[in-house]
Design an enzyme around this catalytic site. Structure first.
Site: not given
Ligand code: XIL
Length: 350
Positions: A162, A203, A239, A268, A270
């Site tokens: 990020e 990422n 996401h 990641e 979802d």
């Molecule tokens: C999230 C975890 O899933 C949670 O349990 C935690 O509280 C916060 O982080 N982007 C990322 C991940 O790169 O590391 C994050 O994971 C979600 C967003």
């Protein structure tokens, strides 16, 4: 042998054959076992992964599915800075090791996550000012120690997470403010020195589509390549949220990074929605999962897909986006949702 014993043995053998998916003919009681997401992905030379987190590993129904269905695992929190270096110079591998060991036991690979991020940092790091020299030394030591610890045990590292804002400018983080943009190349070089075989990734979220933020990565990649900085891939977190629309250019975007000679991955995934979930929303979610899967399969160097955990039971969404959820392919009872069948179908090429 007594007749009852013999019958019991025959029964046990038949049951074993059914479980193994070998029973056929009129007497067969079950259809052959469905291939797992991992097996289906492997037919395309891809992996299918899930994030997981330490607290949920006591849930045996959960871990059974995690171990069976996926061939790549990402620790959701266990390898982050707050967990691995909670005090300066004091390293704790408990949570990361637990997940790596579980993955190894089930012949799964590990996408390690993450070395340099602005979030989930320990207080000792964020609670004081650092000179550039001091902070560079802290970062170098953290990276070298953690990457060395997991050397040979992980497939890849999300080295920097990020780094950019939505408009494509550098995110104002502790790292950027103190070290300038060069922290990214430094982090990649230190990681490569510590584990020359791990694939090194940048990422980020909201870089699925072509746009200012993914353009920033595109330019950065070109620049890093020109300077021979070690970098293997770009991770698109993906996401997504139904209410914000599908990133229609994801395939073009994956392809342009491939053309720069990089791997890409959906890291990641979802697809959240405003609750309550309805049949209609779940159907749309299934379409999005299908389309993401097909986009990755369509681009040669998109190496795999990881969902950010696989069941709504352990999704991070409800805690962070109040009123939203139902984002994953399995529901809270570990039952497959339409999204799960849609991914399967896309992987099976149907
Ligand atoms: C999230 C975890 O899933 C949670 O349990 C935690 O509280 C916060 O982080 N982007 C990322 C991940 O790169 O590391 C994050 O994971 C979600 C967003």
């Amino acid at each position: 042998m007594r007749r009852t014993t013999r019958l019991r043995l025959v029964g046990a053998l038949a049951a074993a054959l059914v479980t193994a998916g070998l029973a056929t003919g009129p007497g067969a009681q079950a259809s052959p076992r469905q291939p797992t997401l991992a097996e289906l992905a492997q037919r395309h030379g891809r992996y299918f992964g899930s994030a997981t987190d330490n607290p949920e590993l006591t849930d045996t129904a959960y871990t059974a599915l995690l171990s069976r269905e996926f061939d790549m695992i990402t620790p959701g929190n266990g390898m982050k800075w707050y967990a691995t270096e909670p005090q300066q110079g004091v390293f704790d591998w408990t949570n990361g090791d637990q997940i790596v060991n579980l993955a190894r036991k089930h012949h799964q690979r590990v996408r390690a996550h993450t070395l340099v991020w602005h979030s989930q940092l320990p207080d000792w790091l964020t609670g004081r000012e650092w000179t550039a020299d001091e902070l560079r030394a802290v970062l170098k030591r953290h990276i070298q120690t953690e990457v060395r610890h997991y050397r040979g045990k992980v497939y890849s590292w999300d080295v920097v997470n990020e780094a950019f804002n939505e408009d494509g400018t550098y995110r104002d983080t502790l790292w950027y403010r103190t070290l300038g943009p060069g922290y990214i190349a430094d982090a990649l070089r230190w990681s490569h020195q510590a584990d020359p075989h791990a694939k090194l990734y940048l990422n980020d979220y909201n870089i699925e589509a072509v746009g200012p933020k993914s353009d920033a990565y595109y330019q950065l990649v070109k620049d890093l390549r020109a300077r021979h900085v070690p970098l293997d891939g770009i991770g698109l977190q993906a996401h997504l949220a139904l209410q914000y629309g599908y990133p229609a250019t994801v395939e073009d975007n994956l392809r342009r990074f491939s053309r720069l000679g990089l791997d890409t991955a959906l890291t990641e995934v979802d697809v959240r929605m405003l609750l309550p979930a309805t049949e209609e929303k779940l159907a749309q979610q299934a379409d999005w999962y299908r389309d993401l899967t097909s986009a990755c399969l369509a681009v040669r160097r998109c190496v795999g897909i990881t969902v950010w955990d696989y069941t709504d039971k352990y999704s991070w969404i409800p805690a962070v986006f109040p009123g939203e959820g139902a984002a994953l392919p399995w529901d809270e009872q570990l039952r497959p949702k339409p999204a799960c069948f849609a991914i399967r179908k896309a992987l099976a090429g149907k």
